[in-house]
Design a protein around this motif. Structure first.
Motif, PDB file in Angstrom:
ATOM      1  N   MET A   1     -20.997  21.394  83.461  1.00  0.00           N
ATOM      2  CA  MET A   1     -22.087  21.839  84.668  1.00  0.00           C
ATOM      3  C   MET A   1     -22.095  23.217  84.806  1.00  0.00           C
ATOM      4  O   MET A   1     -23.139  23.511  85.134  1.00  0.00           O
ATOM      5  CB  MET A   1     -21.261  20.805  85.617  1.00  0.00           C
TER       6      MET A   1
ATOM      7  N   PHE B   1     -14.678  30.244  84.870  1.00  0.00           N
ATOM      8  CA  PHE B   1     -13.203  31.068  84.709  1.00  0.00           C
ATOM      9  C   PHE B   1     -12.169  30.381  85.552  1.00  0.00           C
ATOM     10  O   PHE B   1     -10.920  30.245  85.235  1.00  0.00           O
ATOM     11  CB  PHE B   1     -13.263  32.374  85.016  1.00  0.00           C
ATOM     12  N   LEU B   2     -12.572  29.887  86.729  1.00  0.00           N
ATOM     13  CA  LEU B   2     -11.572  29.301  87.789  1.00  0.00           C
ATOM     14  C   LEU B   2     -11.221  27.850  87.317  1.00  0.00           C
ATOM     15  O   LEU B   2      -9.761  27.580  87.233  1.00  0.00           O
ATOM     16  CB  LEU B   2     -12.125  29.126  89.152  1.00  0.00           C
TER      17      LEU B   2
ATOM     18  N   LEU C   1     -16.850  19.861  83.972  1.00  0.00           N
ATOM     19  CA  LEU C   1     -17.082  20.711  84.993  1.00  0.00           C
ATOM     20  C   LEU C   1     -17.631  21.875  84.250  1.00  0.00           C
ATOM     21  O   LEU C   1     -18.619  22.822  84.684  1.00  0.00           O
ATOM     22  CB  LEU C   1     -15.965  21.128  86.001  1.00  0.00           C
TER      23      LEU C   1
ATOM     24  N   VAL D   1     -23.465  34.446  88.741  1.00  0.00           N
ATOM     25  CA  VAL D   1     -21.939  34.688  89.020  1.00  0.00           C
ATOM     26  C   VAL D   1     -21.258  33.477  89.457  1.00  0.00           C
ATOM     27  O   VAL D   1     -20.123  33.122  89.162  1.00  0.00           O
ATOM     28  CB  VAL D   1     -21.927  35.692  90.145  1.00  0.00           C
ATOM     29  N   ILE D   2     -21.929  32.589  90.225  1.00  0.00           N
ATOM     30  CA  ILE D   2     -21.184  31.266  90.712  1.00  0.00           C
ATOM     31  C   ILE D   2     -20.828  30.519  89.334  1.00  0.00           C
ATOM     32  O   ILE D   2     -19.688  29.896  89.242  1.00  0.00           O
ATOM     33  CB  ILE D   2     -22.037  30.371  91.614  1.00  0.00           C
ATOM     34  N   GLY D   3     -21.775  30.453  88.398  1.00  0.00           N
ATOM     35  CA  GLY D   3     -21.355  29.446  87.051  1.00  0.00           C
ATOM     36  C   GLY D   3     -20.340  30.221  86.450  1.00  0.00           C
ATOM     37  O   GLY D   3     -19.512  29.418  85.981  1.00  0.00           O
ATOM     38  N   CYS D   4     -20.341  31.350  86.209  1.00  0.00           N
ATOM     39  CA  CYS D   4     -19.134  32.166  85.624  1.00  0.00           C
ATOM     40  C   CYS D   4     -17.671  31.837  86.462  1.00  0.00           C
ATOM     41  O   CYS D   4     -16.739  31.757  85.540  1.00  0.00           O
ATOM     42  CB  CYS D   4     -19.543  33.665  85.468  1.00  0.00           C
ATOM     43  N   LEU D   5     -17.980  32.135  87.502  1.00  0.00           N
ATOM     44  CA  LEU D   5     -16.745  31.924  88.417  1.00  0.00           C
ATOM     45  C   LEU D   5     -16.175  30.327  88.202  1.00  0.00           C
ATOM     46  O   LEU D   5     -15.027  30.153  87.893  1.00  0.00           O
ATOM     47  CB  LEU D   5     -17.184  32.179  89.962  1.00  0.00           C
ATOM     48  N   GLY D   6     -16.995  29.583  87.977  1.00  0.00           N
ATOM     49  CA  GLY D   6     -16.558  28.197  87.511  1.00  0.00           C
ATOM     50  C   GLY D   6     -15.858  27.972  86.414  1.00  0.00           C
ATOM     51  O   GLY D   6     -15.021  27.501  86.222  1.00  0.00           O
TER      52      GLY D   6
ATOM     53  N   ARG E   1      -9.871  25.671  84.583  1.00  0.00           N
ATOM     54  CA  ARG E   1      -9.387  25.414  83.140  1.00  0.00           C
ATOM     55  C   ARG E   1      -8.902  23.999  82.706  1.00  0.00           C
ATOM     56  O   ARG E   1      -8.254  24.099  81.669  1.00  0.00           O
ATOM     57  CB  ARG E   1      -8.111  26.337  83.290  1.00  0.00           C
ATOM     58  N   ARG E   2      -9.310  23.204  83.341  1.00  0.00           N
ATOM     59  CA  ARG E   2      -8.826  21.810  82.966  1.00  0.00           C
ATOM     60  C   ARG E   2      -9.878  20.878  82.761  1.00  0.00           C
ATOM     61  O   ARG E   2      -9.788  20.402  81.549  1.00  0.00           O
ATOM     62  CB  ARG E   2      -7.946  21.043  84.177  1.00  0.00           C
ATOM     63  N   ASN E   3     -10.842  20.564  83.362  1.00  0.00           N
ATOM     64  CA  ASN E   3     -11.922  19.633  83.361  1.00  0.00           C
ATOM     65  C   ASN E   3     -13.047  20.232  82.489  1.00  0.00           C
ATOM     66  O   ASN E   3     -13.943  21.067  82.760  1.00  0.00           O
ATOM     67  CB  ASN E   3     -12.220  19.118  84.838  1.00  0.00           C
TER      68      ASN E   3
END
Lengths: 198, 103
Positions: free
Chosen positions: B36, B25-26, B33, B18-23, B28-30
């Motif tokens: 990662m 979705f949150l 990341l 869930v942390i990976g999916c959160l990253g 949107r630029r880099n």
């Protein structure tokens, strides 16, 4: 008791470092937290007795992948960007996602519980030896295929990032072999007291 | 008696996923990341495979974890190579501006 305490220590550390990967502004910090995440999961694997996968994780991820990320982050000039947080856009997706995850958790922890415990008595054959016994016999084709995948990845990365510069002098063998004598050699018969115009 | 069960590792891997999916979705630029975050998701899958293999006393999970590791390394190499080429051509890796094929 000791095992449970160690598990919780490394698990909480793992979650915090993976959160820091997402939320740190500087990409270099993100990569270093990624290294910390992999290191903690290595400790967890060793804790439950999967030493081989744990050490391979440390070697491959920390030694190769994370360093590759670090090189690329240092090579590219990236400005520090804040997270663009727009909650409203993602609410339906988040609800769907949460429903799927929660139902999976409930199904696997309440309905279909995996019963099993870590074998505490030392077995005669260690983890690495057992993996080697299976990997080169039962999974031989898969092992070879993963080698081909790695080869393709290597060739692809080299071909993608290779720069062709016409200014670099290098030997072109087919070009060398295809020239004829008339392109390179010219016969002249200079008169007495005169030179040749080159 | 207090001991670690499969559920501990299962919940841990779900949290990591869930942390990976959160990253994903949150952020949107880099683009680095995003790669990662994909590595974190694959790590969650690895933890699930290895712990299931240990608690079910079946080695196949660990073998598959090694294959996942291979694919993750290949994917990281290719992804970063594409990233470097893109940066060399365009001078930025803002993924909101990667829509040149549209027009």
């Amino acid at each position: 008791m000791f095992v449970v305490g160690t598990f919780y220590f490394f698990a909480i550390f793992l979650i915090f470092s993976s959160l820091s990967v997402i939320f740190s502004k500087n990409p270099v910090n993100s990569v270093l937290f990624l290294v910390l995440t992999f290191l903690n999961s290595t400790f967890l694997f060793i804790l439950i007795g999967a030493e081989f996968v744990g050490i391979i994780l440390a070697i491959v991820y920390i030694g190769a992948v994370a360093i590759l990320f670090l090189f690329v982050v240092m090579m590219l000039d990236i400005q520090l960007i804040d997270i663009v947080f727009s909650v409203k856009k993602y609410i339906p997706l988040a609800v769907l996602f949460a429903l799927v995850i929660i139902s999976e958790i409930i199904y696997l922890t309440v309905v279909k519980v995996v019963k099993g415990n870590i074998l505490l008595e030392p077995s005669s054959i260690n983890n690495t030896e057992a993996i080697g016994d299976v990997l080169y016999t039962k999974f031989f084709i898969d092992f070879q295929l993963s080698g081909i995948v790695l080869l393709l990845a290597m060739i692809g990365a080299i071909v993608l990032t290779h720069i062709y510069k016409p200014s670099i002098k290098r030997q072109n063998i087919s070009h060398q072999n295809s020239v004829t004598a008339s392109e390179r050699v010219s016969l002249h018969n200079p008169k007495n007291g005169e030179g040749i115009d080159a | 008696m207090l001991s670690i069960t499969y559920n501990h590792f299962f919940i841990l891997s779900v949290i990591l996923f869930v942390i990976g999916c959160l990253g994903l979705f949150l952020n949107r630029r880099n683009m680095i990341l995003i790669l990662m975050c994909i590595e974190i998701i694959l790590l969650a899958a690895n933890i699930n495979f290895v712990s299931a293999s240990i608690f079910l006393n079946n080695l196949d999970g660990q073998i598959f974890s090694i294959f996942i590791l291979t694919i993750a390394a290949a994917e990281a190499a290719i992804g970063l190579a594409i990233l470097v080429v893109y940066f060399r051509n365009n001078g930025e890796i803002d993924i909101t501006k990667i829509n040149e094929l549209k027009d």
